[in-house]
Design an enzyme around this catalytic site. Structure first.
Site, PDB file in Angstrom:
ATOM      1  CD  GLU A 130      -3.513  -1.666   1.910  1.00 52.64           C
ATOM      2  OE1 GLU A 130      -3.236  -0.686   3.283  1.00 52.64           O
ATOM      3  OE2 GLU A 130      -3.296  -2.244   2.848  1.00 52.64           O
ATOM      4  CG  ASN A 176      -0.106  -6.782  -1.104  1.00 45.17           C
ATOM      5  OD1 ASN A 176      -1.257  -7.374  -2.192  1.00 45.17           O
ATOM      6  ND2 ASN A 176      -0.740  -6.697   0.440  1.00 45.17           N
ATOM      7  CG  HIS A 218      -8.978  -5.573   0.845  1.00 47.86           C
ATOM      8  ND1 HIS A 218      -9.641  -6.976   1.937  1.00 47.86           N
ATOM      9  CD2 HIS A 218      -7.703  -5.877   1.527  1.00 47.86           C
ATOM     10  CE1 HIS A 218      -8.763  -7.161   2.792  1.00 47.86           C
ATOM     11  NE2 HIS A 218      -7.284  -6.138   2.332  1.00 47.86           N
ATOM     12  CD  GLU A 249      -4.431  -7.738   2.501  1.00 38.83           C
ATOM     13  OE1 GLU A 249      -5.407  -7.079   2.642  1.00 38.83           O
ATOM     14  OE2 GLU A 249      -2.953  -7.501   2.180  1.00 38.83           O
ATOM     15  CG  ASP A 251     -12.492  -8.603   2.741  1.00 38.30           C
ATOM     16  OD1 ASP A 251     -12.079  -8.217   1.769  1.00 38.30           O
ATOM     17  OD2 ASP A 251     -11.698  -8.798   3.909  1.00 38.30           O
TER      18      ASP A 251
END
Ligand code: G3I
Length: 340
Positions: A130, A176, A218, A249, A251
């Site tokens: 990030e 990432n 996400h 990651e 979701d």
């Protein structure tokens, strides 16, 4: 036809849940449903070195042992990030007792110590996480954001990859980030995926040892869906640079209404459906591209999701509900794997 069966399916692991004797199901599903694991928190700097010079390897080593026992590969998360830094580091920088030159040495030592400690046991490292702003940040023009860019300038990204490579030449080194699932999905002049792509390209051109780009994934059902072609096109552009990719990651959360809290299935079911569709789009795009090495969900049960803590009124983001009932997203993922 022509799809692959070698995709690794992973989950982030909450070590407290894994060790909770009152919740054996969490451990059992973590062991049985996944071929790769990621530490949700215990490999972050504040966990590994809460006091300067005193490392706490225990919980992370436990996860590595668990993975070995269950024949799972480990994604290392995370070497350089602006969140979950230890207090001694942030306060030392804030009060001037840690200079810029010392900070760079501290970062180099951290990367070297951590990567060496886990040498040979980590498949993919999230080296830098990030580092890039979002269009809603100030200034809105995309830039390198956060603690490390602020204190060391953007060159820390290249340095971090070089230090990590030197410490474990065999681990795959990833950048990432979130909101990089597709090109042109937001403001075209301010396209975060393009910014990350340009960064990766420049790093490669400069001989920096970056092996892959991790797309966190996400997503939220209130933001609309991506389609598989869009996501596949993004994966392919990174692969065309010679990079591996991964979803790291995943979701897919939803806004929780009062009716949903009261169990109104007319409101819940469409969200579960939309959530499943989003999981499936990312998974299909990954399955279709042999450079996409793994598909990791950020926790598998709503019981321990980070989402309600972070977003308050959002939830239902995972593939099992809080009672470990598999949701539509789980069934779709399972089906994708069986029939592909
Ligand atoms: O460990 C303390 C505990 O001692 C204390 O009692 C408790 C009270 O709040 O807090 C505990 O720490 C929490 C930690 O999770 C462990 O549970 C922190 O407050 C909480 O902020 C932290 O949240 C994590 C978050 O990163 C922090 O930035 C989430 O679990 C974790 O899922 C999340 O993961 C990030 C990825 O690393 C990077 N990408 C985004 C993703 C979601 O934010």
């Amino acid at each position: 036809l022509g799809m692959r069966h070698d995709l690794f399916i992973g989950t982030a692991v909450d070590m407290a849940a894994l060790n909770d004797p009152a919740d054996p199901q969490y451990r059992q599903l973590t062991a049985s449903q996944f071929s790769t694991v990621t530490a949700e928190n215990v490999m972050k700097w504040e966990s590994l070195e809460p006091t300067r010079g005193v490392y706490n390897w225990g919980p992370a080593d436990e996860l590595i042992a668990f993975a070995k026992q269950n024949n799972q590969r480990v994604r290392g998360h995370v070497l350089v990030w602006h969140n979950q830094l230890p207090g001694w580091l942030t306060s030392g920088v804030a009060d001037g007792s840690i200079s810029t030159a010392e900070l760079r040495d501290i970062l180099k030592n951290h990367i070297t110590n951590v990567v060496k400690h886990f040498k040979g046991k980590i498949w993919q490292w999230d080296v830098v996480n990030e580092a890039v702003s979002d269009p809603w940040d100030t200034p809105s023009t995309l830039h390198y954001k956060g603690f490390w860019a602020q204190h060391l300038g953007p060159d820390y990204v290249a340095d971090a990859f070089r230090w990590a490579r030197a410490a474990d030449p065999k681990a795959l080194l990833f950048y990432n980030d979130y909101n990089i699932e597709a090109f042109g999905s937001g403001d075209p002049a301010n396209d975060k995926t393009q910014f990350v792509y340009d960064m990766a390209k420049q790093l490669l051109a400069a001989g920096v040892p970056i092996d892959g780009v991790g797309s966190q994934g996400h997503l939220g059902t209130q933001y609309g869906n991506f389609d598989t072609l869009q996501v596949a096109a993004a994966l392919k552009k990174f692969a065309d640079l010679g990079l591996a990719t991964a979803f790291t990651e995943v979701d897919v959360r939803s806004q929780i209404t009062e009716a949903m809290e009261n169990g109104d299935s007319n409101e819940i079911n469409p969200r579960l459906q939309a959530s499943a569709a989003n999981y499936s789009v990312l998974l299909q795009a990954c399955l279709a591209d042999r450079h996409c090495l793994s598909f990791t969900v950020w926790g598998f049960t709503d019981k321990y999701s980070w989402v309600p803590n972070w977003f308050g009124s959002e939830g239902l983001a995972n593939i099992y509900d809080e009672n470990y009932q598999p949701k539509r997203a789980y069934n779709l993922m399972k089906g994708d794997l069986i029939y592909s």
